[in-house]
Design a protein around this motif. Structure first.
Motif, PDB file in Angstrom:
ATOM      1  N   ASP A  48       5.328  -7.063   9.363  1.00  0.00           N
ATOM      2  CA  ASP A  48       4.957  -5.727   9.797  1.00  0.00           C
ATOM      3  C   ASP A  48       3.642  -5.392   9.106  1.00  0.00           C
ATOM      4  O   ASP A  48       3.610  -5.206   7.880  1.00  0.00           O
ATOM      5  N   VAL A  49       2.572  -5.339   9.856  1.00  0.00           N
ATOM      6  CA  VAL A  49       1.237  -5.202   9.263  1.00  0.00           C
ATOM      7  C   VAL A  49       1.114  -3.878   8.518  1.00  0.00           C
ATOM      8  O   VAL A  49       0.533  -3.814   7.416  1.00  0.00           O
ATOM      9  N   ALA A  50       1.643  -2.795   9.084  1.00  0.00           N
ATOM     10  CA  ALA A  50       1.545  -1.492   8.417  1.00  0.00           C
ATOM     11  C   ALA A  50       2.233  -1.533   7.059  1.00  0.00           C
ATOM     12  O   ALA A  50       1.742  -0.959   6.074  1.00  0.00           O
ATOM     13  N   GLU A  51       3.347  -2.229   6.982  1.00  0.00           N
ATOM     14  CA  GLU A  51       4.061  -2.319   5.704  1.00  0.00           C
ATOM     15  C   GLU A  51       3.253  -3.099   4.675  1.00  0.00           C
ATOM     16  O   GLU A  51       3.179  -2.720   3.500  1.00  0.00           O
ATOM     17  N   VAL A  52       2.633  -4.207   5.104  1.00  0.00           N
ATOM     18  CA  VAL A  52       1.823  -5.003   4.182  1.00  0.00           C
ATOM     19  C   VAL A  52       0.640  -4.194   3.667  1.00  0.00           C
ATOM     20  O   VAL A  52       0.344  -4.187   2.461  1.00  0.00           O
ATOM     21  N   VAL A  53      -0.061  -3.491   4.542  1.00  0.00           N
ATOM     22  CA  VAL A  53      -1.220  -2.714   4.124  1.00  0.00           C
ATOM     23  C   VAL A  53      -0.792  -1.567   3.212  1.00  0.00           C
ATOM     24  O   VAL A  53      -1.441  -1.279   2.191  1.00  0.00           O
ATOM     25  N   SER A  54       0.313  -0.884   3.543  1.00  0.00           N
ATOM     26  CA  SER A  54       0.803   0.212   2.698  1.00  0.00           C
ATOM     27  C   SER A  54       1.150  -0.295   1.300  1.00  0.00           C
ATOM     28  O   SER A  54       0.839   0.360   0.292  1.00  0.00           O
ATOM     29  N   ARG A  55       1.807  -1.440   1.216  1.00  0.00           N
ATOM     30  CA  ARG A  55       2.162  -1.997  -0.084  1.00  0.00           C
ATOM     31  C   ARG A  55       0.914  -2.333  -0.894  1.00  0.00           C
ATOM     32  O   ARG A  55       0.857  -2.107  -2.108  1.00  0.00           O
ATOM     33  N   THR A  56      -0.115  -2.856  -0.211  1.00  0.00           N
ATOM     34  CA  THR A  56      -1.369  -3.169  -0.906  1.00  0.00           C
ATOM     35  C   THR A  56      -1.980  -1.914  -1.508  1.00  0.00           C
ATOM     36  O   THR A  56      -2.398  -1.908  -2.687  1.00  0.00           O
ATOM     37  N   LEU A  57      -2.054  -0.851  -0.735  1.00  0.00           N
ATOM     38  CA  LEU A  57      -2.649   0.396  -1.218  1.00  0.00           C
ATOM     39  C   LEU A  57      -1.801   1.007  -2.338  1.00  0.00           C
ATOM     40  O   LEU A  57      -2.347   1.520  -3.335  1.00  0.00           O
ATOM     41  N   ARG A  58      -0.495   0.922  -2.193  1.00  0.00           N
ATOM     42  CA  ARG A  58       0.403   1.547  -3.171  1.00  0.00           C
ATOM     43  C   ARG A  58       0.383   0.778  -4.491  1.00  0.00           C
ATOM     44  O   ARG A  58       0.321   1.390  -5.577  1.00  0.00           O
ATOM     45  N   MET A  59       0.408  -0.543  -4.450  1.00  0.00           N
ATOM     46  CA  MET A  59       0.458  -1.337  -5.681  1.00  0.00           C
ATOM     47  C   MET A  59      -0.812  -1.172  -6.506  1.00  0.00           C
ATOM     48  O   MET A  59      -0.765  -1.220  -7.736  1.00  0.00           O
TER      49      MET A  59
END
Length: 457
Positions: free
Chosen positions: A318-329
């Motif tokens: 899920d691309v949105a999940e991967v990008v969100s995790r990147t920004l959050r971490m």
């Protein structure tokens, strides 16, 4: 127009000009000689027959005497007409006598002229008969004889001229083809060798034939290609040595850096208890150790790309999940537009690296707010990272993904390794996608990542 065609046309033009000049000149001279000889023979023959009728009778000529004269001078093939004082006799048609010929004969000269008669060309010869004292007898004699045999000879000459010209043209085209083949073979070999050289085959060489100018060109090409192969080989060897050196040094630095990181983490935890200068020094050492660790890790990643050992670990994500995790971490404070249920087959770790480098670069060198937008266009996944800074200068755009490139050579060292955008570009290329840098119309830099949804490479 190809060189072969130009050579053939040149030979054909030369043969046509030569054939026209030689055969045409020969035809004209031969035709004139044949016609002139035929006319001279006809005049001589007619004159001889007229002279055989001398001396003329003293009485005025009548129709019977004119008929006899016409019969004597006509010969076996020709027809004749004799006339005097309005009386004429003979088998010849008077209408073939032109006013020009009649005027010439009336003046006392011997005249001849080619005229059309009975569907062919005939020769008319006219003259006055003289009395014994040399004066005019008042009798004009005209002889009409066929000119067919001479015309046939002239036509035969014309046919021969055309045949010679055609044979010369065919011969010239054949010689032109052979010459073009002989001349163009080295050119074709040179073209193929140059093409192979352009495709990266540095062993391409041209066979040297003969000692002419083309052989000199082939020799020069071979020496140039050999020199290029040698220098490129040296450059490749030096580049391989440099990459191996960087890889070796990077790997060797990881062990002491791990120890240093552990120590600096301990120091960082105790910075609050340390006096002012000591605490600042501990924090500086910790920050620089982290930067050095990041640089070494980036160098190791770059060497993997250069050596061709970098590989994808594809997964349906899920691309949105991967990008969100990147920004959050990483604690990035950005405006994100991430529609759900956008799935793609890609390497999530490498996508994380791409997004982190793009957003980190926008926060460091651009100006807030920074936005991240996810979308799907046809069969491609599109991620856009934009900032609100001054944008990228036009002279910087072609080099923005170069390793260790700085837009301002006087700019001091930044927190990044100088390899982030280069690694992001390599990861995009590894996925079979593209990463493009540009500027937004309203201001600010814009980086556009396009990756295939299916993970095609």
């Amino acid at each position: 127009m190809t060189l072969r065609l130009r050579l053939l046309l040149a030979f054909a033009f030369l043969s046509v000009v030569t054939a026209v000049a030689v055969a045409g000149a020969g035809y004209v001279r031969s035709r004139d000689a044949i016609v002139q000889r035929a006319q001279d023979n006809a005049v001589i023959e007619t004159t001889n027959r007229v002279e055989q009728l001398y001396p003329l009778p003293a009485r005025p000529p009548d129709a019977a005497s004119l008929e006899r004269i016409a019969g004597k001078v006509s010969g076996r093939e020709g027809m004749a007409l004799a006339r005097a004082r309005g009386v004429s006799a003979g088998s010849m048609d008077p209408s073939v006598i032109t006013p020009e010929l009649q005027s010439l004969v009336s003046s006392g000269q011997v005249g001849w002229q080619r005229v059309p008669y009975a569907g062919a060309v005939w020769l008319v010869v006219g003259m006055q008969m003289r009395v014994s004292g040399g004066g005019s007898s008042g009798i004009e004699v005209y002889v009409l004889r066929p000119f067919t045999s001479e015309i046939e000879v002239v036509d035969e000459l014309a046919r021969n001229a055309w045949l010679i010209g055609g044979a010369g043209l065919v011969l010239a085209l054949g010689m032109g083809f052979l010459a073009a083949r002989g001349v163009l073979r080295p050119v074709r070999d040179l073209r193929m060798a140059a093409w192979r050289l352009g495709q990266g085959d540095l062993s391409a060489r041209v066979p040297v034939r003969g000692r002419d100018e083309l052989a000199a060109v082939a020799t020069t090409f071979n020496s140039t290609a050999a020199s290029l192969e040698h220098h490129v080989g040296e450059l490749r060897r030096m580049e391989a040595d440099a990459r191996r050196f960087v890889a070796d040094v990077s790997h060797e630095l990881r062990t002491p850096l791990a120890a240093m990181t552990a120590v600096t983490d301990v120091l960082d935890a105790e910075t609050a208890a340390l006096p002012g200068v000591a605490g600042q020094a501990a924090r500086l050492v910790n920050r620089e150790t982290q930067n050095l660790t990041r640089l070494v890790n980036d160098l190791i990643e770059v060497t993997r790309f250069d050596s061709g050992t970098a590989a994808l670990a594809l997964d349906d994500v899920d691309v949105a999940e991967v990008v969100s995790r990147t920004l959050r971490m990483r604690g990035f404070e950005v405006s994100a537009t991430l529609p759900p249920d956008v799935r793609a087959r890609l390497d999530p770790r490498r996508l994380d690296v791409i997004v982190a480098n793009l957003v980190g670069n926008a926060l460091r060198h651009g100006a807030p707010p920074v936005s991240v937008r996810l979308s799907v266009e046809e069969s491609s996944l599109v991620i856009e990272v934009a900032d609100s800074g001054p944008g990228l200068p036009e002279d910087v755009l072609p080099h923005v993904f170069a390793r260790f490139y700085k837009a301002d050579s006087a700019r001091g060292r930044s927190e990044g390794s100088g390899l982030g955008l280069a690694i992001a570009w390599e990861n995009a290329r590894l996925h079979g996608g593209t990463l493009v840098a540009g500027n937004r119309p309203g201001g600010g830099a814009l980086f556009t990542l396009r990756l295939p949804l299916g993970g095609e490479r």
